[in-house]
Design a protein around this motif. Structure first.
Motif, PDB file in Angstrom:
ATOM      1  N   LEU A  52      58.191  61.642  39.248  1.00  0.00           N
ATOM      2  CA  LEU A  52      59.153  60.735  39.871  1.00  0.00           C
ATOM      3  C   LEU A  52      58.856  60.555  41.357  1.00  0.00           C
ATOM      4  O   LEU A  52      58.878  59.430  41.875  1.00  0.00           O
ATOM      5  N   MET A  65      67.299  51.755  42.695  1.00  0.00           N
ATOM      6  CA  MET A  65      67.360  52.735  41.613  1.00  0.00           C
ATOM      7  C   MET A  65      68.792  53.189  41.347  1.00  0.00           C
ATOM      8  O   MET A  65      69.115  53.661  40.253  1.00  0.00           O
ATOM      9  N   LEU A 116      71.739  53.894  37.856  1.00  0.00           N
ATOM     10  CA  LEU A 116      72.025  55.322  37.835  1.00  0.00           C
ATOM     11  C   LEU A 116      73.424  55.610  37.303  1.00  0.00           C
ATOM     12  O   LEU A 116      73.643  56.631  36.638  1.00  0.00           O
ATOM     13  N   LEU A 137      73.306  55.742  33.611  1.00  0.00           N
ATOM     14  CA  LEU A 137      72.612  56.956  33.200  1.00  0.00           C
ATOM     15  C   LEU A 137      73.520  58.174  33.304  1.00  0.00           C
ATOM     16  O   LEU A 137      73.546  59.027  32.400  1.00  0.00           O
ATOM     17  N   TRP A 187      66.312  63.743  33.719  1.00  0.00           N
ATOM     18  CA  TRP A 187      65.032  63.603  34.417  1.00  0.00           C
ATOM     19  C   TRP A 187      64.047  62.767  33.621  1.00  0.00           C
ATOM     20  O   TRP A 187      63.243  62.031  34.200  1.00  0.00           O
ATOM     21  N   SER A 198      64.868  60.217  31.639  1.00  0.00           N
ATOM     22  CA  SER A 198      65.297  58.828  31.803  1.00  0.00           C
ATOM     23  C   SER A 198      65.003  58.314  33.204  1.00  0.00           C
ATOM     24  O   SER A 198      64.553  57.178  33.383  1.00  0.00           O
ATOM     25  N   LEU A 199      65.244  59.137  34.214  1.00  0.00           N
ATOM     26  CA  LEU A 199      65.012  58.714  35.596  1.00  0.00           C
ATOM     27  C   LEU A 199      63.532  58.490  35.859  1.00  0.00           C
ATOM     28  O   LEU A 199      63.142  57.526  36.539  1.00  0.00           O
ATOM     29  N   SER A 225      61.865  54.854  36.750  1.00  0.00           N
ATOM     30  CA  SER A 225      61.061  54.607  37.957  1.00  0.00           C
ATOM     31  C   SER A 225      59.711  54.019  37.599  1.00  0.00           C
ATOM     32  O   SER A 225      59.181  53.172  38.333  1.00  0.00           O
TER      33      SER A 225
END
Length: 226
Positions: free
Chosen positions: A45, A67, A71, A74, A118, A120-121, A125
């Motif tokens: 990331l 981002m 979020l 999420l 983490w 998904s993030l 990104s």
């Protein structure tokens, strides 16, 4: 009119790099997002964020703001994974009693939620990097080289075109309403918003009819020259 994301993609340092290489890098980042442990995803990331800011010529603050938009969705999804309902309070790390049931957090739920967050993030990104570095004309080229059916490519092209028409008309109507103090109070704001939606539908239909007339004049036979 071009959106901010689309404008940045045409100003990217990698603007002239073949779209296949960008797509392969995106695939690599997605594989890393789904296979690495949590620490590896965090490092991926950070690397993706640094690469995006450098290549797309944007600041880290701007990247974080963009981002932050998805979020919230999420976090809601992670929260549903984190919370558990059961009858046995001994299995909960923390919980509250609701009648005969307990609502709380289990150790396994913490692990799963942390892993999902983490993953998904990191994947988000990576996709964000692709959007900021793949102009729309290169996307069409990529779809053609991937042998995507022509009808689907044309539908994507027309949808993309009408997104800008929709935004252009909505901004023009909103600007006119603002100049006439249409959003000065909450009741007037709701009334103006309702008028905007109605006018927007009519204006978009008019723009569609104009485009259809233009295509007829140019002897449109049902195929776009992509």
């Amino acid at each position: 009119m071009m959106t901010g994301l689309d404008r940045i993609s045409y100003q990217s340092r990698w603007r002239h790099i073949a779209p296949e290489w960008k797509f392969l890098l995106w695939l690599l980042l997605m594989v890393l997002a789904f296979t690495l442990p949590v620490l590896g995803r965090v490092m991926t990331l950070l690397f993706t964020a640094a690469l995006t800011c450098f290549v797309a010529r944007i600041s880290l603050w701007r990247w974080c703001r963009w981002m932050a938009l998805p979020l919230g969705f999420l976090l809601v999804g992670v929260l549903t994974i984190l919370l558990s309902i059961g009858r046995d309070p001994q299995s909960l790390w923390w919980g509250i009693s609701i009648g005969h049931y307990w609502l709380g957090i289990t150790p396994s739920g913490i692990i799963t939620a942390n892993d999902t967050f983490w993953r998904s993030l990191c994947a988000l990104s990576a996709t964000f990097w692709l959007v900021l570095n793949l102009p729309f004309d290169q996307l069409i080229v990529l779809l053609q080289r991937a042998r995507v059916p022509r009808l689907i490519t044309e539908q994507i092209l027309l949808t993309w075109r009408f997104i800008f028409i929709l935004l252009d008309e909505a901004l023009a109507i909103h600007r006119a309403q603002t100049l006439r103090f249409g959003y000065r109070s909450l009741p007037k704001g709701y009334r103006s918003l309702a008028m905007l939606v109605g006018l927007l539908f009519t204006r978009v239909l008019m723009r569609y009819q104009q485009m259809a007339t233009t295509l007829d004049i140019k002897l449109y036979q049902g195929d776009f020259h992509l």
